[in-house]
Scaffold this active site. Structure first.
Site, PDB file in Angstrom:
ATOM      1  N   ASN A   1      31.439  34.184  38.250  1.00  0.00           N
ATOM      2  CA  ASN A   1      32.087  33.407  39.361  1.00  0.00           C
ATOM      3  C   ASN A   1      31.895  34.091  40.568  1.00  0.00           C
ATOM      4  O   ASN A   1      31.835  35.183  40.683  1.00  0.00           O
ATOM      5  CB  ASN A   1      33.559  33.427  39.042  1.00  0.00           C
ATOM      6  CG  ASN A   1      34.054  32.846  37.856  1.00  0.00           C
ATOM      7  OD1 ASN A   1      33.354  31.843  37.693  1.00  0.00           O
ATOM      8  ND2 ASN A   1      34.942  33.260  37.087  1.00  0.00           N
TER       9      ASN A   1
ATOM     10  N   HIS B   1      30.271  40.870  38.336  1.00  0.00           N
ATOM     11  CA  HIS B   1      30.474  41.126  36.829  1.00  0.00           C
ATOM     12  C   HIS B   1      29.992  39.805  36.192  1.00  0.00           C
ATOM     13  O   HIS B   1      30.240  38.564  36.790  1.00  0.00           O
ATOM     14  CB  HIS B   1      32.023  41.412  36.434  1.00  0.00           C
ATOM     15  CG  HIS B   1      33.028  40.468  37.242  1.00  0.00           C
ATOM     16  ND1 HIS B   1      33.329  40.365  38.399  1.00  0.00           N
ATOM     17  CD2 HIS B   1      33.679  39.414  36.612  1.00  0.00           C
ATOM     18  CE1 HIS B   1      34.171  39.269  38.653  1.00  0.00           C
ATOM     19  NE2 HIS B   1      34.169  38.766  37.486  1.00  0.00           N
TER      20      HIS B   1
HETATM   21  P1  5GP Z   1      36.734  36.665  38.010  1.00  0.00           P
HETATM   22  O1  5GP Z   1      38.174  35.622  37.963  1.00  0.00           O
HETATM   23  O2  5GP Z   1      36.652  37.627  38.998  1.00  0.00           O
HETATM   24  O3  5GP Z   1      35.219  36.121  37.409  1.00  0.00           O
HETATM   25  O4  5GP Z   1      36.976  37.714  36.483  1.00  0.00           O
HETATM   26  C1  5GP Z   1      37.630  38.775  36.686  1.00  0.00           C
HETATM   27  C2  5GP Z   1      38.110  39.167  35.131  1.00  0.00           C
HETATM   28  O5  5GP Z   1      38.474  40.343  35.022  1.00  0.00           O
HETATM   29  C3  5GP Z   1      39.288  38.076  34.559  1.00  0.00           C
HETATM   30  O6  5GP Z   1      38.568  37.559  33.454  1.00  0.00           O
HETATM   31  C4  5GP Z   1      40.174  39.096  34.116  1.00  0.00           C
HETATM   32  O7  5GP Z   1      40.797  38.802  33.167  1.00  0.00           O
HETATM   33  C5  5GP Z   1      39.634  40.369  34.264  1.00  0.00           C
HETATM   34  N1  5GP Z   1      40.345  41.725  34.420  1.00  0.00           N
HETATM   35  C6  5GP Z   1      41.160  41.793  35.396  1.00  0.00           C
HETATM   36  N2  5GP Z   1      41.741  43.143  35.613  1.00  0.00           N
HETATM   37  C7  5GP Z   1      41.383  43.763  34.385  1.00  0.00           C
HETATM   38  C8  5GP Z   1      41.585  44.940  34.103  1.00  0.00           C
HETATM   39  O8  5GP Z   1      42.286  45.789  34.373  1.00  0.00           O
HETATM   40  N3  5GP Z   1      40.915  45.248  32.711  1.00  0.00           N
HETATM   41  C9  5GP Z   1      39.989  44.451  32.325  1.00  0.00           C
HETATM   42  N4  5GP Z   1      39.447  44.833  30.782  1.00  0.00           N
HETATM   43  N5  5GP Z   1      39.733  43.075  32.759  1.00  0.00           N
HETATM   44  C10 5GP Z   1      40.399  42.662  33.629  1.00  0.00           C
END
Ligand code: 5GP
Ligand code: ZN
Length: 121
Positions: free
Chosen positions: A88, A101
């Site tokens: 994303n 990520h």
């Molecule tokens: P994005 O929406 O930015 O592509 O994905 C971020 C991801 O990070 C989400 O799927 C969310 O669940 C995950 N995430 C957010 N905070 C944490 C955390 O403190 N620990 C872990 N393991 N995952 C997290």
């Protein structure tokens, strides 16, 4: 090693915030997503901070991040059943953590409509 202050994934990648580690080497850290969308949902992050895929990531590091994907699939036992790789980027894609990520999703049948797989839906 370059980190950004108050960046959640910098802290996770350097062990300052706990996570469920799946894989680690000199350049990347992989851990299970806290809010899994699928039975397997692992995130791969570079240990050096980049905001997103457009943040002038060096070619060798970008290659290394993506070469880590099949390793994660192997460790998670989904290399045969298949998996989806998602990055994303920016607001329209609902990027919520601004440290590059790669999501690796699998362990069950997904829809063909890739954008439907969002954690904010
Ligand atoms: P994005 O929406 O930015 O592509 O994905 C971020 C991801 O990070 C989400 O799927 C969310 O669940 C995950 N995430 C957010 N905070 C944490 C955390 O403190 N620990 C872990 N393991 N995952 C997290
Ligand atoms: Zn960071």
């Amino acid at each position: 090693m370059e980190t950004k202050q108050d960046c959640l994934f910098c802290k996770i990648a350097h062990g300052e915030i706990p996570s469920k580690k799946v894989y680690e080497d000199e350049y990347v850290y992989a851990f299970d997503d806290i809010n899994p969308l699928m039975p397997v949902h692992t995130l791969i992050v570079p240990k050096v901070h980049y905001d997103n895929i457009g943040d002038e990531v060096p070619n060798d590091l970008m290659g290394h991040i993506f070469n880590t994907v099949p390793k994660i699939a192997h460790l998670k036992g989904i290399e045969e059943s298949g998996y989806r790789v998602m990055v994303n980027t920016g607001d329209d894609a609902c990027q919520s953590v601004h440290h590059l990520h790669v999501h690796v999703l699998g362990g069950g049948k997904m829809t063909e409509d890739s954008p439907a797989v969002t954690h904010n839906a």
